[in-house]
Write an enzyme that holds these catalytic residues in place. Structure first.
Site, PDB file in Angstrom:
ATOM      1  N   GLU A  88      -6.446  -7.773  -0.355  1.00 53.91           N
ATOM      2  CA  GLU A  88      -7.103  -7.495   0.922  1.00 53.91           C
ATOM      3  C   GLU A  88      -8.553  -7.123   0.637  1.00 53.91           C
ATOM      4  O   GLU A  88      -8.836  -6.384  -0.307  1.00 53.91           O
ATOM      5  CB  GLU A  88      -6.432  -6.345   1.684  1.00 53.91           C
ATOM      6  N   GLU A 104       0.788  -1.235   0.000  1.00 53.82           N
ATOM      7  CA  GLU A 104       0.000   0.000   0.000  1.00 53.82           C
ATOM      8  C   GLU A 104       0.822   1.288   0.000  1.00 53.82           C
ATOM      9  O   GLU A 104       0.610   2.173   0.834  1.00 53.82           O
ATOM     10  CB  GLU A 104      -0.978  -0.005   1.180  1.00 53.82           C
TER      11      GLU A 104
END
Length: 387
Positions: A280, A174
């Site tokens: 995710e 991320e």
């Protein structure tokens, strides 16, 4: 390439294993205040900065020794999953716990994705990077980037030739691509360098069969069209994360709108030019879990997050699954299935996360216990929920 072992790539992330996140393990999170009385302790960096070394080390070692054990790996395998994703920080990857988890995975026939979750200077400023800060600094310091390169080289060397157990290395979780070119320019070079470090770990021209799994940096998939694609590149997978809880608009949606939004992802996910995993996602539809938005930060859903508008009370939406209503658990099952159906139009999925201490709506383990996740992930009760 041998990454996609089955048509169904069902995966589970091991939370806070070697990269501590306070909302997942409140036991450690509460040590922030109970041992120091210092509200400045909000992440693993400040956990070590603002208290006695031996105290901090003892708490963390107990967490590492007890949070994820071999019994968890056995349960993941028994649940019909085939991969685990292990988030690690740059400061912890050489601890013996990673090697132990890989050995356990091998014993139970599971594959491991080693994911660098925290980089020097923080790649996103989130507490899950290890160092919460207003603005990431990883990208603005070449020393940070070089240190991260060195970590990936070491990880790739550690698992070189072990693609039968560790087929995938994710070089950075991320990164905050939304801040613009100041992140994206060095990140793209870092991804290219990581490709070389992961695919060529032997110090020679010999190529490994390990896959580089790169995160989309919060950019639309179309941004990455043509990036690291064959024939010039082999063994690259894109990782995209899909949540419906981190904006005011998300938490204001109705249950049916959440399901519809998940179903509508299919066209986007099915037409990409690299292997693609939804790395995710969660059946949660509120941000009510304690510390989810950071220690000391409230929730958008109940209006306690700065600048948010009250939608409703958090009561009944988080906590122990034993307290969830029958209707809520039915919805969690429907939403879980809608996402699985949609995300399997890509090449696999990893639900975040395997276990939590007090937010069962995020827990695969709790979903199995309370019935909103099937004991076999292919046994769907609502196979036509997306039409």
């Amino acid at each position: 390439m041998h990454l996609v072992h089955t048509a169904l790539l069902a995966l589970a992330a091991l939370p806070a294993a070697l990269s501590f996140t306070p909302w997942i393990s409140l036991r450690v999170g509460e040590v922030y205040s109970t041992t120091t009385g210092n509200d400045a302790i909000v992440d693993e960096w400040t956990f070590g900065q603002y208290q006695d070394y031996d105290t901090a080390l003892g708490v963390l070692q107990n967490h590492w020794n007890t949070w994820i054990t071999e019994s968890d790996i056995a349960a993941i395998a028994a649940a019909g999953l085939n991969h685990i994703r292990i988030p690690i920080g740059y400061w912890a990857f050489e601890l013996p716990y990673l090697q132990s988890a890989v050995e356990w995975a091998s014993n139970y026939g599971l594959y491991v994705i080693v994911d660098l979750h925290g980089a020097p200077g923080s790649q996103n400023g989130y507490d899950n990077s290890g160092h919460r800060m207003p603005y990431p600094t990883w990208q603005s310091n070449q020393t940070n980037i070089q240190r991260t390169d060195d970590v990936i080289k070491t990880i790739a060397s550690m698992f070189a030739g072990q693609e039968n157990v560790v087929p995938v290395i994710a070089p950075l979780n991320e990164p905050a691509g939304y801040i613009g070119s100041s992140m994206m320019d060095p990140l793209q070079q870092y991804y290219l360098d990581s490709y070389g470090n992961i695919r060529y770990p032997y110090g020679t021209s010999q190529q490994s069969n390990t896959v580089e799994m790169i995160h989309d940096a919060f950019q639309p998939l179309s941004y990455w069209n043509g990036w690291e694609t064959p024939p010039n590149f082999q063994g690259v997978m894109m990782d995209t994360h899909i949540y419906q809880v981190f904006s005011d608009a998300d938490v204001a949606m109705t249950e049916q709108q959440h399901i519809s939004a998940a179903c509508q992802m299919q066209s986007t996910l099915s037409n990409f030019d690299l292997w693609l995993a939804v790395g995710e996602w969660s059946p949660a539809i509120t941000d009510c879990a304690t510390y989810l938005n950071g220690r000391g930060v409230g929730a958008r859903y109940d209006g306690t997050y700065p600048g948010s508008t009250y939608i409703g009370s958090c009561s009944g939406w988080t906590g122990s699954g034993s307290t969830f209503s029958t209707a809520y658990k039915t919805f969690l099952r429907q939403f879980w299935e809608a996402q699985v159906i949609s995300y399997e139009t890509a090449d696999g999925w990893l639900m975040w996360t395997w276990k939590t201490e007090s937010a069962d709506e995020w827990s695969y383990q709790a979903g199995l216990t309370y019935g909103w996740i099937p004991q076999n992930p292919t046994n769907l009760e609502y196979p036509t929920i997306c039409g």
